[in-house]
Structure formats: C-alpha cells, structure tokens
Scaffold this motif. Structure first.
Motif, PDB file in Angstrom:
ATOM      1  N   ALA A  96       0.821  -1.197   0.000  1.00  0.00           N
ATOM      2  CA  ALA A  96       0.000   0.000   0.000  1.00  0.00           C
ATOM      3  C   ALA A  96       0.868   1.266   0.000  1.00  0.00           C
ATOM      4  N   THR A  97       1.979   1.231   0.737  1.00  0.00           N
ATOM      5  CA  THR A  97       2.888   2.377   0.735  1.00  0.00           C
ATOM      6  C   THR A  97       3.367   2.671  -0.680  1.00  0.00           C
ATOM      7  N   ILE A  98       3.725   1.625  -1.405  1.00  0.00           N
ATOM      8  CA  ILE A  98       4.228   1.798  -2.773  1.00  0.00           C
ATOM      9  C   ILE A  98       3.114   2.227  -3.715  1.00  0.00           C
ATOM     10  N   ARG A  99       1.944   1.548  -3.644  1.00  0.00           N
ATOM     11  CA  ARG A  99       0.835   1.883  -4.540  1.00  0.00           C
ATOM     12  C   ARG A  99       0.337   3.306  -4.297  1.00  0.00           C
ATOM     13  N   VAL A 100       0.117   3.646  -3.026  1.00  0.00           N
ATOM     14  CA  VAL A 100      -0.334   5.001  -2.711  1.00  0.00           C
ATOM     15  C   VAL A 100       0.748   6.013  -3.088  1.00  0.00           C
TER      16      VAL A 100
ATOM     17  N   ALA B  37      -1.673  -1.811  10.859  1.00  0.00           N
ATOM     18  CA  ALA B  37      -0.491  -1.978  10.016  1.00  0.00           C
ATOM     19  C   ALA B  37      -0.716  -1.407   8.623  1.00  0.00           C
ATOM     20  N   ILE B  38      -1.881  -1.672   8.054  1.00  0.00           N
ATOM     21  CA  ILE B  38      -2.160  -1.206   6.695  1.00  0.00           C
ATOM     22  C   ILE B  38      -2.443   0.290   6.684  1.00  0.00           C
ATOM     23  N   ALA B  39      -3.162   0.780   7.698  1.00  0.00           N
ATOM     24  CA  ALA B  39      -3.424   2.217   7.765  1.00  0.00           C
ATOM     25  C   ALA B  39      -2.115   3.003   7.880  1.00  0.00           C
ATOM     26  N   ALA B  40      -1.178   2.490   8.669  1.00  0.00           N
ATOM     27  CA  ALA B  40       0.132   3.145   8.761  1.00  0.00           C
ATOM     28  C   ALA B  40       0.831   3.122   7.408  1.00  0.00           C
ATOM     29  N   GLY B  41       0.687   2.004   6.681  1.00  0.00           N
ATOM     30  CA  GLY B  41       1.315   1.888   5.368  1.00  0.00           C
ATOM     31  C   GLY B  41       0.760   2.884   4.365  1.00  0.00           C
ATOM     32  N   VAL B  42      -0.556   3.056   4.318  1.00  0.00           N
ATOM     33  CA  VAL B  42      -1.131   3.984   3.347  1.00  0.00           C
ATOM     34  C   VAL B  42      -0.775   5.431   3.705  1.00  0.00           C
ATOM     35  N   LEU B  43      -0.679   5.724   4.989  1.00  0.00           N
ATOM     36  CA  LEU B  43      -0.279   7.080   5.387  1.00  0.00           C
ATOM     37  C   LEU B  43       1.176   7.358   5.008  1.00  0.00           C
ATOM     38  N   ARG B  44       2.028   6.337   5.084  1.00  0.00           N
ATOM     39  CA  ARG B  44       3.408   6.523   4.628  1.00  0.00           C
ATOM     40  C   ARG B  44       3.452   6.808   3.131  1.00  0.00           C
ATOM     41  N   GLY B  45       2.518   6.232   2.403  1.00  0.00           N
ATOM     42  CA  GLY B  45       2.468   6.470   0.963  1.00  0.00           C
ATOM     43  C   GLY B  45       2.262   7.929   0.619  1.00  0.00           C
ATOM     44  N   VAL B  46       1.531   8.669   1.458  1.00  0.00           N
ATOM     45  CA  VAL B  46       1.361  10.112   1.249  1.00  0.00           C
ATOM     46  C   VAL B  46       2.382  10.894   2.072  1.00  0.00           C
ATOM     47  N   GLN B  47       3.422  10.191   2.536  1.00  0.00           N
ATOM     48  CA  GLN B  47       4.549  10.764   3.264  1.00  0.00           C
ATOM     49  C   GLN B  47       4.110  11.448   4.554  1.00  0.00           C
ATOM     50  N   ASP B  48       3.118  10.847   5.213  1.00  0.00           N
ATOM     51  CA  ASP B  48       2.644  11.308   6.517  1.00  0.00           C
ATOM     52  C   ASP B  48       3.190  10.354   7.568  1.00  0.00           C
ATOM     53  N   THR B  49       4.183  10.781   8.310  1.00  0.00           N
ATOM     54  CA  THR B  49       4.824   9.885   9.267  1.00  0.00           C
ATOM     55  C   THR B  49       4.899  10.445  10.687  1.00  0.00           C
ATOM     56  N   ARG B  50       4.832  11.752  10.859  1.00  0.00           N
ATOM     57  CA  ARG B  50       5.036  12.329  12.189  1.00  0.00           C
ATOM     58  C   ARG B  50       3.849  12.072  13.119  1.00  0.00           C
ATOM     59  N   ILE B  51       2.659  12.417  12.688  1.00  0.00           N
ATOM     60  CA  ILE B  51       1.483  12.201  13.536  1.00  0.00           C
ATOM     61  C   ILE B  51       1.241  10.714  13.777  1.00  0.00           C
ATOM     62  N   PRO B  52       1.384   9.844  12.759  1.00  0.00           N
ATOM     63  CA  PRO B  52       1.270   8.409  13.046  1.00  0.00           C
ATOM     64  C   PRO B  52       2.249   7.928  14.106  1.00  0.00           C
ATOM     65  N   ALA B  53       3.436   8.541  14.175  1.00  0.00           N
ATOM     66  CA  ALA B  53       4.385   8.166  15.227  1.00  0.00           C
ATOM     67  C   ALA B  53       3.846   8.530  16.604  1.00  0.00           C
ATOM     68  N   VAL B  54       3.226   9.699  16.716  1.00  0.00           N
ATOM     69  CA  VAL B  54       2.619  10.107  17.986  1.00  0.00           C
ATOM     70  C   VAL B  54       1.488   9.161  18.355  1.00  0.00           C
ATOM     71  N   ILE B  55       0.679   8.813  17.351  1.00  0.00           N
ATOM     72  CA  ILE B  55      -0.428   7.874  17.579  1.00  0.00           C
ATOM     73  C   ILE B  55       0.106   6.538  18.083  1.00  0.00           C
ATOM     74  N   ALA B  56       1.196   6.078  17.487  1.00  0.00           N
ATOM     75  CA  ALA B  56       1.775   4.795  17.892  1.00  0.00           C
ATOM     76  C   ALA B  56       2.219   4.834  19.351  1.00  0.00           C
TER      77      ALA B  56
END
Length: 472
Positions: free
Chosen positions: A302-306, A384-403
């Motif tokens: 999903a990261t790659i496709r998105v 796991a998949i939601a984190a992957g699709v968010l990485r695809g749009v280069q959104d990583t900071r807020i997901p890290a806080v969520i984690a």
C-alpha cells in the motif's frame, strides 16, 4: 461492457495491489519461517535456552525495527519519484544510495547498543543467569544487523521497481541457509562444533550475509534493475536526500520501535511473571507474528501503490489504493483469527510437542494467549495497513505520535496493570497488547479517513503522464 468492467479502476487497483502484496506477504511469512527455525532448534536446548534467546531477540527486534524504519523511508520516496516520472532513474538511485548509507552507518551504531544487552536485561529485573546467557547470545547475533538493514533497503528497491518476487525467492533461499546453519552449528552436525545458542546466532549472521549477496546478484542480472546503477558512485553524498529520508524515516522508526517495544516489553513482563509463561509467550507470539506478516506485506504494498499515485498527484487513485489495501487486509485477518480460535493446539504443535507431559503447562498458557491474539487480529491488521497507506502520502510524524500513545500509554500500561497486579498474569499482558493495537488502529484509520481535511493529499486529481500500474 465486458471490456469496461475488466478495466474498471477499482478492479485494476485490486489486481495491482494483489500482484505487489502477494510476493511481499509471502516473503514476510518466509522470513518468519527463518526466525521460526531458530526457535525450533533453540527450543530443543531446553526452556532456559528458549527464555534467554527470546529476551535477546526482543532487544534485537526493537533495534532492527528502528533501522528498518529509517531506511524504510526509501519506499514512499522511490514510489513518488516513479509516479512523477521526473528523472526517475537518477532520483531513485539517489534515494537508494542514501538508504544504504543509513543502513551501514546506523547499523554499526545498533551493534554497539546490543553489546549492552546483558546490562539492559539486569536493569529490567531478569535473573542474572538468564541475563548472562542472553547477553552473550545478543552480542553474536547483533553482527547480523548491518547485513539485515542493507537487505531491507535492497528488498524495498526491487519491490518498488516491480520485482517483488525477488524478495520471495531470496527469502526462501535464506530459509535453507538458516536451517543448514542451525543444524550444523547448534548440535554439532556436518563436522562442525556443537555451539548451542551461539551456533544459532552465528547461523543468523551467515544467513543475513548470504541474503545481501543474493540481492546484489539479482539486481546486477535484471535488465530493468541494472539500469538504475544503484551501486554506482556509492561514495557520492546526496545531503538533501539524506535529510529528506531522515525527516520521513525517523518518525517511521519511532512508530516501529513503539510497536516492537510493546511486544518486547511484553516479553520482559513475562520474564517477571515466570519462566514457563515467557516460553509460552514466545511460542504464541511467533504464531501471531507469522499471521501478521500478510497484513504487514499488504501495508508495504500500500505504501508503494499510494506513493505512486501521490507522486502523480492523483487524489482519486490515492483513495482507491488505500481503501483497496485495507479491504484486502481485513479479509485475510478474519481467516487467521478463525484458525487461532478453532485449532490452536494444532498450530502450536508446529513449535512444540503438545502431547509431552513436560510441555503441558506451556501449551495450556499458549492456547490462552492465542485466544486473545485471535481477538486483536482485526485491529492489528488495520493499524499496520493504515500506517502503510499514510506513509504512501509521506505522513509519518502524527502516526508516530499515535503509535506512542496507543501502544504505550494505552497498551503497555494495561499490560503492566493486568499482568503484574491481577490474577490474570500472562493473559493480562496479552489483553494489554490488544488494547494498544486497537487504540492505534482507530486513530490511524481516522486520520486516513479524514486525510483531505488534514491536507495530506492534493485538493483535486491531476492528470498522470503514464500508467502507474504498469510498474506493479
């Protein structure tokens, strides 16, 4: 009408995601088989050896996740570069080169951290004997960290360039190498010395080096991959690209460390609960982790496709790729949860002899833990998949806080409270895991659902210059 249906964008995205996710998920499962071989051989050395190795692997796994997080930023970068079709050969090479730099540099730092493994275990209250055995094991197996990090970069490179099957084949090769290494070095077969736990650690290191060599050979012998000259001018720095990778990769690393730390922390809690509980936890976690490799592979795809569609600026395709991946993942995790509920002893028998009286307590506890694992299969897959699709749009900071919030403030705190201060003991620790994964899944899925409101995607779709699915 038939042609129109066959070429429907949703159906095409489904096919493209499955073509990419299938080999990646299979490679992940095969990688777990590599780890399972270690557990199977070490388990035959006794519960003490199994407990010591599980504590060591808990530390190594967290460190490895941190490495993979930073270098894993190469996936959305390469995908976006291909989606834009702007100097893709040169740009992809730059990203891959800087990812390899990080794998080598940070990998050496990680080895240094692992040399303090015994001290870390003593600080967490583990027994001195188990800590000493585990500390020696971790010092040897840490030598595998650098080649494992390099292999992860090369795996991402070949997958993003449309060759995910290479990852599957190479991982399958590593199973044989690791099995042979354990057979020879753990028990002293094939004329080799019987090294016990040390032999298993050496087998893992040898396997990691062979894996890197296999990727190098595959890249150099594939026409499409060879044209990127990914190893060319390796000494040349690309500081802007390195900073970009760190900006994206460090939050990914924090996310993976938070998740890996949750499970590793659970292992340490189990060590405080009891040695049998820790051994049962190790077996049950191997099973749950094996099942998790499919949604994890779907998340990687999903990261790659998105990322392809993000680079092309296609808002509608971004949404389509993300929701298709989530739907595929939900379908699989439902099946794996049923298996854990209906045939737990059959699954456990792949790791230990369930009929042996000496294993009765271990098996009974592992069955209880798998019941909880079956319940959180759905939320684990979604997060796991939601984190992957968010990485695809280069959104990583807020997901890290969520984690961090989900896994630790909700999950680990619950594990400590229920595992150490209630009669639930080990089951309480696993309930905490379920709580952490569920909170993270809800928050990550919500962020993906409201991605437009958060400004994560273009305001409207822009035309793309080439059929992205051709690279899937």
């Amino acid at each position: 009408m038939r042609e129109r249906t066959r070429n429907h964008p949703l159906r095409e995205e489904l096919r493209a995601t499955l073509r990419l996710a299938g080999p990646l998920a299979l490679a992940n499962m095969l990688q777990m088989a590599v780890f399972a071989i270690d557990v199977i051989f070490v388990a035959r050395l006794g519960q003490e050896a199994l407990a010591a190795s599980s504590l060591a692997v808990a530390i190594v796994a967290v460190v490895m996740m941190g490495l993979n997080g930073v270098t894993g930023a190469v996936a959305p970068l390469i995908a976006a570069e291909i989606g834009r079709r702007r100097n893709s050969v040169r740009e992809v090479r730059r990203s891959a080169r800087m990812a390899l730099w990080l794998a080598l540099g940070l990998g050496l730092v990680a080895v240094g951290i692992c040399f303090f493994g015994e001290r870390i275990m003593l600080l967490t209250g583990q027994s001195p004997r188990i800590s000493a055995i585990s500390g020696h094991f971790i010092r040897v197996i840490s030598l595998a960290l650098v080649p494992m990090a390099v292999a992860n970069v090369l795996r991402t490179f070949v997958s993003a360039l449309g060759r995910p099957v290479f990852a599957t084949v190479i991982t399958a090769l590593s199973i044989g190498v690791n099995a042979l290494g354990n057979y020879a070095l753990v028990f002293g077969n094939l004329g080799m010395p019987a090294l016990g736990l040390t032999g298993s650690a050496l087998a893992s290191t040898i396997t990691a080096c062979v894996t890197v060599l296999a990727y190098v050979v595959a890249i150099r012998n594939d026409r499409n991959l060879r044209r990127f000259h990914v190893f060319g001018r390796f000494w040349r720095p690309e500081w802007q690209r390195l900073r970009q990778m760190l900006r994206l990769g460090l939050p990914i690393s924090a996310t993976l460390i938070a998740e890996g730390g949750l499970f590793s922390g659970a292992a340490f809690l189990m060590g405080l609960v009891g040695e049998v509980e820790l051994a049962a936890h190790t077996v049950a976690l191997q099973i749950a982790a094996f099942a998790f490799q499919v949604p994890f592979g779907i998340g990687q795809a999903a990261t790659i496709r998105v990322g392809y569609h993000y680079g092309a600026g296609d808002r509608d395709a971004i949404a389509r790729a993300g929701w298709v991946a989530i739907a595929i993942g939900l379908g699989f995790v439902g099946l794996s949860a049923l298996a854990m509920l209906l045939i737990p002893r059959t699954i456990i028998s792949a790791y230990v002899d369930v009929s042996a009286p000496a294993n009765a307590a271990l098996v009974a506890l592992a069955v209880q833990y798998l019941f909880v694992a079956a319940i959180f299969q759905l939320t684990d897959g979604v997060q796991a998949i939601a984190a992957g699709v968010l990485r695809g749009v280069q959104d990583t900071r807020i997901p890290a806080v969520i984690a961090i919030v989900g896994y630790w403030l909700a999950g680990f705190a619950t594990s400590v409270a229920l595992g150490l201060f209630t009669p639930l003991r080990g089951v309480g620790v696993w309930i905490g895991l379920a709580v952490g994964l569920t909170v993270a899944a809800i928050l990550l899925l919500g962020r993906w659902h409201w991605r437009g409101r958060f400004g994560l995607v273009p305001e409207r779709s822009m035309p793309i210059s080439a059929p992205i699915v051709a690279l899937s």
